[in-house]
Each structure stands twice: as structure tokens, then as C-alpha cells.
Write an enzyme that holds these catalytic residues in place. Structure first.
Site, PDB file in Angstrom:
ATOM      1  N   CYS A  54     -16.508  24.370  16.653  1.00  0.00           N
ATOM      2  CA  CYS A  54     -15.072  24.578  16.655  1.00  0.00           C
ATOM      3  C   CYS A  54     -14.720  25.830  15.859  1.00  0.00           C
ATOM      4  CB  CYS A  54     -14.276  23.408  16.107  1.00  0.00           C
ATOM      5  SG  CYS A  54     -14.455  21.919  17.060  1.00  0.00           S
TER       6      CYS A  54
ATOM      7  N   ARG B  87     -18.430  29.499  18.531  1.00  0.00           N
ATOM      8  CA  ARG B  87     -18.515  28.269  17.748  1.00  0.00           C
ATOM      9  C   ARG B  87     -18.289  27.018  18.597  1.00  0.00           C
ATOM     10  NH1 ARG B  87     -18.222  29.395  12.303  1.00  0.00           N
ATOM     11  NH2 ARG B  87     -17.774  27.201  11.960  1.00  0.00           N
TER      12      ARG B  87
ATOM     13  N   TRP C 144     -15.676  22.470  20.189  1.00  0.00           N
ATOM     14  CA  TRP C 144     -16.960  21.860  20.542  1.00  0.00           C
ATOM     15  C   TRP C 144     -16.732  20.355  20.395  1.00  0.00           C
ATOM     16  CZ3 TRP C 144     -20.846  18.803  18.345  1.00  0.00           C
ATOM     17  CH2 TRP C 144     -22.064  18.806  19.039  1.00  0.00           C
TER      18      TRP C 144
ATOM     19  N   ASN D 233     -11.609  21.222  12.673  1.00  0.00           N
ATOM     20  CA  ASN D 233     -13.051  21.350  12.895  1.00  0.00           C
ATOM     21  C   ASN D 233     -13.727  20.301  12.021  1.00  0.00           C
ATOM     22  OD1 ASN D 233     -15.711  22.212  13.170  1.00  0.00           O
ATOM     23  ND2 ASN D 233     -15.489  23.867  11.690  1.00  0.00           N
ATOM     24  N   GLY D 234     -14.623  19.524  12.593  1.00  0.00           N
ATOM     25  CA  GLY D 234     -15.319  18.512  11.796  1.00  0.00           C
ATOM     26  C   GLY D 234     -15.124  17.127  12.383  1.00  0.00           C
TER      27      GLY D 234
ATOM     28  N   GLU E  55     -40.667  28.338  18.821  1.00  0.00           N
ATOM     29  CA  GLU E  55     -39.422  29.087  18.987  1.00  0.00           C
ATOM     30  C   GLU E  55     -39.314  29.644  20.414  1.00  0.00           C
ATOM     31  OE1 GLU E  55     -36.684  29.464  17.594  1.00  0.00           O
ATOM     32  OE2 GLU E  55     -35.864  31.424  18.109  1.00  0.00           O
TER      33      GLU E  55
ATOM     34  N   LYS F 220     -36.079  28.760  22.715  1.00  0.00           N
ATOM     35  CA  LYS F 220     -35.206  29.781  23.306  1.00  0.00           C
ATOM     36  C   LYS F 220     -35.061  29.556  24.816  1.00  0.00           C
ATOM     37  CE  LYS F 220     -33.598  32.080  20.037  1.00  0.00           C
ATOM     38  NZ  LYS F 220     -33.563  30.789  19.354  1.00  0.00           N
TER      39      LYS F 220
ATOM     40  N   GLU G 283     -32.885  26.396  25.558  1.00  0.00           N
ATOM     41  CA  GLU G 283     -31.446  26.504  25.309  1.00  0.00           C
ATOM     42  C   GLU G 283     -30.775  27.536  26.202  1.00  0.00           C
ATOM     43  OE1 GLU G 283     -30.479  27.394  21.211  1.00  0.00           O
ATOM     44  OE2 GLU G 283     -32.097  28.809  21.035  1.00  0.00           O
TER      45      GLU G 283
ATOM     46  N   HIS H  22     -55.958  17.249  22.442  1.00  0.00           N
ATOM     47  CA  HIS H  22     -55.623  15.885  22.010  1.00  0.00           C
ATOM     48  C   HIS H  22     -54.521  15.270  22.882  1.00  0.00           C
ATOM     49  CE1 HIS H  22     -58.228  16.329  18.556  1.00  0.00           C
ATOM     50  NE2 HIS H  22     -57.674  17.510  18.332  1.00  0.00           N
TER      51      HIS H  22
ATOM     52  N   LYS I   7     -22.573  27.411  17.928  1.00  0.00           N
ATOM     53  CA  LYS I   7     -23.186  27.994  16.746  1.00  0.00           C
ATOM     54  C   LYS I   7     -22.623  27.250  15.547  1.00  0.00           C
ATOM     55  CE  LYS I   7     -25.059  32.285  15.491  1.00  0.00           C
ATOM     56  NZ  LYS I   7     -26.407  32.168  16.052  1.00  0.00           N
TER      57      LYS I   7
HETATM   58  C1  F6R Z   1     -31.349  28.154  18.083  1.00  0.00           C
HETATM   59  C2  F6R Z   1     -30.389  28.094  16.995  1.00  0.00           C
HETATM   60  C3  F6R Z   1     -30.285  26.836  16.223  1.00  0.00           C
HETATM   61  C4  F6R Z   1     -30.022  27.135  14.739  1.00  0.00           C
HETATM   62  C5  F6R Z   1     -29.780  25.832  13.966  1.00  0.00           C
HETATM   63  C6  F6R Z   1     -29.573  26.093  12.487  1.00  0.00           C
HETATM   64  O1  F6R Z   1     -31.328  29.405  18.715  1.00  0.00           O
HETATM   65  O2  F6R Z   1     -29.680  29.024  16.745  1.00  0.00           O
HETATM   66  O3  F6R Z   1     -31.423  26.042  16.376  1.00  0.00           O
HETATM   67  O4  F6R Z   1     -31.105  27.831  14.219  1.00  0.00           O
HETATM   68  O5  F6R Z   1     -28.666  25.176  14.481  1.00  0.00           O
HETATM   69  O6  F6R Z   1     -28.480  26.939  12.261  1.00  0.00           O
HETATM   70  P1  F6R Z   1     -28.278  27.661  10.882  1.00  0.00           P
HETATM   71  O7  F6R Z   1     -29.381  28.657  10.712  1.00  0.00           O
HETATM   72  O8  F6R Z   1     -26.937  28.318  10.974  1.00  0.00           O
HETATM   73  O9  F6R Z   1     -28.334  26.615   9.812  1.00  0.00           O
END
Ligand code: F6R
Length: 614
Positions: free
Chosen positions: A2, A27, A75, A101-102, A484, A488, A491, A507, A609
Site C-alpha cells: 500500500c 507498493r 495491496w 496501510n497495514g 535467487e 526471479k 516472480e 538426494h 514491494k
Molecule cells: C524479491 C524481493 C523480495 C524481497 C523481500 C524482502 O525480488 O524483492 O523477496 O527481497 O520481500 O524485502 P526487504 O529487503 O525490503 O526487506
């Protein structure tokens, strides 16, 4: 999670709010909405889906002009993303409008209380509860600030609330608990935002708020109190990046721009942290050298990509300092009653500095008297403020939801921390530290070399547009790289992807290998003979079973060539630093494949994010 914007001043509020929401959309993008005060009434519009839907709606049915207002990009937590659940929410009399937000955790009790008192609640959100409570309280107190203080005392959970009162067209009132909110300080105007990007176009002077504070902004004043009404002060700071950092700069996606910024941000992350001779100087680490010498255990916590940075950190920190180092997902760590002492150093990695899981974990760690050091990108955010020390990563704003430059600079900060601990504790000689610092100093050029060859990776993406599953294998520091790479792809491209430690393959996961399955294999540098050769064996094993191997290996490593269906050559770097260069092709691959598939790379589905709910 949000995005919130508030404005009061002399300019057209709708323009400023929509622009702010555009920068906040990373966000959350389930819905967007705006509310303003015009001629003593709340005027509002809100639409499910991306901000563009709201913009279209406002173009068709413009709202009256106003100079005060609030906006929200959502969000979804409570209630599906539709027009009714979109914010702002209004009280029953349409006197008060609120964005949030929250999560208000005691919302069921409050909802029942309101419903038994004839409240007509039309949405499924927890936010509407706050709107009704605020409106009822402001009707009694006649003052939105007092009402906000009173209502916040009743709310449990995490929230940023921003509200306007139709009877008071001069003030926007906001509050925060465990959720982000910053104030932008203008001339004859003031702003509120979930982060500074909301108002960076208008001012770079910002005010950071502490937990449980209420802020009231008018055109000419900013007043802060706690929830009891006791006056408080925020911490003023200057935002050291400008508008261009929050723009795409000619790239199709923020993510691609952020990938290509990595050489520069690696330099920034190293800047001022060592002398020309290679001695580390971490002025911002406010934990004394004596305390660092007493550390007998390190626990690195983070979520998602930041957790993977922690996995790399473990290899470096244990190798350089010989301090036992564990890595754990912050949400798992927090709720399993971990053993912590005053000699435990908890390293919390978070790009946003607002991730609720990580925040709750560091609070818990500090209650247990462990020392907490944050590795964070966002100045003024909650996690560094609540930690004993911080290393800022200086990546600049990361707007794309998927982290790229955030991760790479987290790695640099982890290396710097590991070397600093080694220096303080004398576990490495000065020249060993200086050599690694020198290798880190070469990373911008090495990463640039990988980026210069992006076209090779883009071609690979074109070749794999029909792939329904892709695996990633790595060993040692290459294992988190594999994890990672898979994250990537999941997502961004929404295809099945998994990362494995190459040694684990036999295994179980080897059963997944079948004819034509693409498998990225991150090969350790040749210098580490054992690791290197074992990785080659793993590649042979999967190739024998029909996998299509896409091998990332250092330039000049001829031994991999016979087993590589595709080869991506990496610059020659020390083993422990290899993730910095090996991650880049995987970022490019995911970005390009998602682009080819027609996905929204910057705003992948279901994600947001800065995950500010647990
Ligand atoms: C993946 C990604 C997320 C963040 C995770 C932690 O591309 O961006 O997995 O890494 O949500 O976010 P932060 O670093 O802001 O605590």
C-alpha cells in the site's frame, strides 16, 4: 505494501496526489483512490486495478478543484481488490476520509461494536472501521488530530492512517505504528508519503517519524505528537537522490534500469568505507570494537532475496572471521524461541527497512539483549532506526518490485561487514583484507562486462520462451545464486523454477530431470578445485539424463565447455565474490523472459514491494 500520499498547499491537490501515487504504485496495485476537500465536502474517486483505471475515471468525470487531499494505492489484505474495498474509505456522514496501510488486528471486535451501534459498513476492509471511528470521534471532539490520537489508542496491529475532515480544509492528519510514513517539508505546502518518492519532485527535505506518532500538516506547519497528545519531534533529513533516480530514464522497465545501474551502485556502496590502503572504516557502526570482539555467534535474518544475501554472507563471514554464522528467514526466526545472548550479533538485511517480518524479528532479538546491525537501503526507515547499528547500502531508490541492485549492494555491505569483523578481531592479515577490498573495488568493471554482454542472455530468453520449468544449480556461494535465479523467474515470468544445491541433486531432485529441461548451472571459479570439479560432475549427471545445461562459468574455464549446451562466461573473480557477477545474467534472463511473455515486469502479479504485514 500500500502506498499513501497526502498533500496540503497551494497547488492542485489531484495532480500532486496522482503523481505521488504513480511513484507509490510499486507498493501495491490492486486499486487506487483519491479523496479531497472541496467547498466543505469530501470528493472522492477510487477504482480497482492499476492507477491507470483511476486516471481514466478522473479524466471522464473530473473531481472539483482542491488544494488538500489524500491518495492510496492498495495491496489487498482484507477483502478482494474491487472498487468498494478500494481506499479512501469514508465515514457514514462522508465527513472524514481515510487511507490506510497495514492491518488492524482487532478489527473484528471494532466492527462488531460499530455494527451494534448502527454503523452501515459497506466494505470488507479493516480501514473502513478506522474511518467510522474517526468520524464519530471527530464529531465529539471537533478536532481531527485529537480524534486520530484517541482512535489510534484503540487500534492494534500495524497501520499508517492518513485522514482529512471535510469541516477542516486546512489539515491532513496522519499516524503510524509499525508501518512507514514520512513527511515532505515544502514552502507553503507539505506532503505525506509512504516513502520520499511520493514527493521527491517537490521537496527533498523530509521528516522521519518514530513509532506511535501522529502528525498534523497544514500549508505552513507540521506538528508531531504521540498517541497521548504529548508533543514530539521528528528527525529532519535531506534526501540525497533526485527525481531522475525515480524515473525510468529511457528503459522499458525500472527493473532493467536498476540492473544496469549496478556498477554505479556497487561503487556507491563501497564509497568512504575504506582507506586507500585497504583499512575498513565503518563510521556508522555504532557497536564498539570491544563488543564486536565479544561476539560469539552471528545470526543473519531477512526475507526473500534479502535472505539469499544472508546465505552468501554466511560463507564470507565464517570464512573470514571464524565466528559461527547462521542464516534464517526472519519470520521463522521470530516465532521459534531462538537462543540469543548479549554476545549474539543479529544482522538484519532489508532493502526497504520496513519488512514487518524482519522488523518483528529484530525487536524480539533486542528484547533478548542481542545486538542488532541492519543492512538497509532506505534512509529513515524503521529497521535501521530500531537497530543498534546500520550499514546503508546506498543503492538509491529501488522501484521495481523484484529486487536487483538492492541485493547486489546488500552483498557488498555483507562483504564489508565480514571484512570489518575480521579486521577488528584480527582473523585476517591487513594485506588479505586489502586484497579483498581491492577485488571488491574491481566489481563495478566486472559487472559492467557482464552487462555489456546482455544480448547473449536476451537471446537465451528468446530461446526459452516456451519453457514451463527451469532449474538452477549451484554450490557454495553459488547455491544462493541458484535460489535467487529461481525466485526471479517465478516472480516475473510466473513459471515453475527451483534452485538446488548441486550436491543435493542426487538426494532427490534429480528425479525432475528429463529430456530438454533447461538447467542453469553456476560453476565455482577454477581456483576452488574441489568445488569446481564436483559441480562439473553434477552437470555431467544431469546432462546424461537429457537436461539442457546453461552453464555460467568463469572465462577461460575450458573444462566446462564439453558439458555446456549454452555457456555464459563470467569475469574472473574470487570464489566468495562470484555471486556479484553470477547473479547479473540471471536477473537479465528473468527480466527479458517476462518481457517477452508480456508480463508487467515492474509490478508482477500478487506482489508488492515493502511487505509491511506479517
Ligand atoms: C524479491 C524481493 C523480495 C524481497 C523481500 C524482502 O525480488 O524483492 O523477496 O527481497 O520481500 O524485502 P526487504 O529487503 O525490503 O526487506
Amino acid at each position: 505494501m500500500c502506498g499513501i500520499v497526502g498533500y496540503v498547499g497551494e497547488q492542485s491537490a489531484s495532480g500532486i496526489i496522482i503523481e505521488g501515487l504513480r511513484r507509490m504504485e510499486y507498493r501495491g496495485y490492486d486499486s487506487a483512490g483519491i479523496a479531497m476537500i472541496s467547498e466543505g465536502s469530501i470528493v472522492s474517486d477510487k477504482k480497482a486495478g492499476k492507477l491507470a483505471n483511476l486516471v481514466d475515471s478522473l479524466a471522464e468525470n473530473p473531481l472539483p478543484k482542491a488544494q488538500i487531499g489524500i491518495g492510496h494505492t492498495r495491496w489487498a489484505t482484507h477483502g478482494p481488490p474491487n472498487d468498494v474495498n478500494a481506499h479512501p474509505h469514508l465515514g457514514q456522514q462522508r465527513r472524514v476520509a481515510v487511507v490506510h496501510n497495514g492491518i488492524i488486528e482487532n478489527f473484528t471486535t471494532l466492527r462488531e461494536e460499530l455494527e451494534s451501534d448502527n454503523a452501515d459498513l459497506i466494505s470488507e476492509t479493516d480501514t473502513e472501521i478506522a474511518a467510522h471511528l474517526l468520524e464519530r470521534t471527530v464529531a465529539e471532539t471537533g478536532d481531527l488530530t485529537t480524534a486520530m490520537q484517541q482512535v489510534c489508542r484503540r487500534l492494534e496491529g500495524a497501520f499508517t492512517l492518513v485522514a482529512i475532515d471535510a469541516n477542516d480544509p486546512e489539515r491532513v492528519v496522519a499516524a503510524r505504528r509499525n508501518s512507514p510514513l514520512v513527511v515532505g517539508l515544502g514552502q507553503g505546502e507539505n506532503f505525506l508519503g509512504s516513502d520520499v518518492a511520493a514527493f521527491i519532485e517537490h521537496t527533498r527535505d523530509a521528516l522521519e517519524l518514530a513509532q506511535d506518532q501522529v502528525v498534523t500538516i497544514t500549508r505552513d506547519s507540521v506538528e508531531v505528537t504521540d498517541f497521548d497528545g504529548t508533543p514530539a519531534t521528528g528527525k529532519q533529513y535531506y534526501v540525497d537522490w533526485d527525481l531522475s533516480a525515480a524515473e525510468k530514464g529511457g528503459y522499458d522497465w525500472f527493473m532493467r534500469k536498476e540492473i544496469f545501474e549496478q556498477p554505479e551502485v556497487i561503487s556507491d556502496a563501497l564509497l568512504g568505507r575504506h582507506t586507500p590502503e585497504g583499512t575498513l572504516q565503518l563510521d556508522e557502526v555504532r557497536i564498539s570494537e570491544g563488543e564486536l570482539r565479544d561476539v560469539d555467534r552471528i545470526v543473519v535474518i531477512g526475507c526473500g532475496t534479502a535472505h539469499y544475501a544472508g546465505l552468501v554472507a554466511k560463507y564470507a563471514i565464517e570464512h573470514w572471521t571464524r565466528i559461527p554464522c547462521e542464516v534464517e528467514l526472519a519470520h521463522e526466526f521470530r516465532y521459534r524461541d531462538p537462543i540469543l545472548t548479549r554476545n549474539t550479533l543479529v544482522v538484519a538485511i532489508s532493502q526497504s527497512g520496513e519488512t514487518a517480518d524482519t522488523l518483528m524479528a529484530i525487536r524480539y532479538a533486542r528484547q533478548q539483549r542481542a545486538k542488532v546491525l541492519a543492512i538497509c537501503n532506505t534512509n529513515g526507515s524503521t529497521i535501521p532506526r530500531e537497530s543498534d547499528a546500520v550499514i546503508y547500502t546506498h543503492a538509491g531508490p529501488e522501484i521495481a518490485v523484484a529486487s536487483t541492485k538492492g541485493l547486489i549492494t546488500q552483498l557488498i555491505a555483507c562483504y564489508v561487514l565480514g571484512l570489518y569483523l575480521a579486521q577488528v578481531r584480527g582473523t585476517l592479515y591487513g594485506d588479505e583484507i586489502a586484497n579483498t577490498i581491492s577485488a571488491l573495488g574491481q566489481m563495478p568493471d566486472k559487472v559492467q562486462a557482464v552487462l555489456d554482454d546482455a544480448e547473449t542472455v536476451y537471446q537465451l530468453a528468446r530461446d526459452h520462451i516456451d519453457a514451463s520449468s527451469i532449474l538452477f544449480l549451484g554450490r557454495h556461494a553459488g547455491y544462493p545464486v541458484a535460489l535467487e535465479g529461481a525466485l526471479k523467474l517465478k516472480e516475473l515470468a510466473y513459471i515453475h523454477a527451483e534452485g538446488f544445491a548441486a550436491g543435493e541433486l542426487k538426494h532427490g531432485p534429480i528425479a525432475l530431470i528429463k529430456e530438454g529441461l533447461p538447467v542453469f548451472c553456476v560453476v565455482p571459479p577454477k581456483g576452488r578445485d574441489q568445488l569446481h570439479d564436483k559441480m562439473i560432475s553434477a552437470i555431467q549427471e544431469i546432462r546424461a539424463r537429457g537436461a539442457k545445461t546453461i552453464v555460467l562459468a568463469e572465462a577461460g574455464d575450458d573444462s566446462v565447455k564439453p558439458f555446456a549446451d549454452e555457456l555464459i562466461e563470467l569475469p574472473v573473480v574470487p570464489t566468495i565474490l562470484q555471486p556479484v557477477v553470477a547473479l547479473i545474467p540471471l536477473q537479465l534472463f528473468a527480466c527479458e523472459l517476462a518481457t517477452l511473455l508480456g508480463n508487467d515486469v515492474d509490478q508482477p502479479r500478487n506482489l508488492a514491494k515493502s511487505v509491511t504485514v506479517e
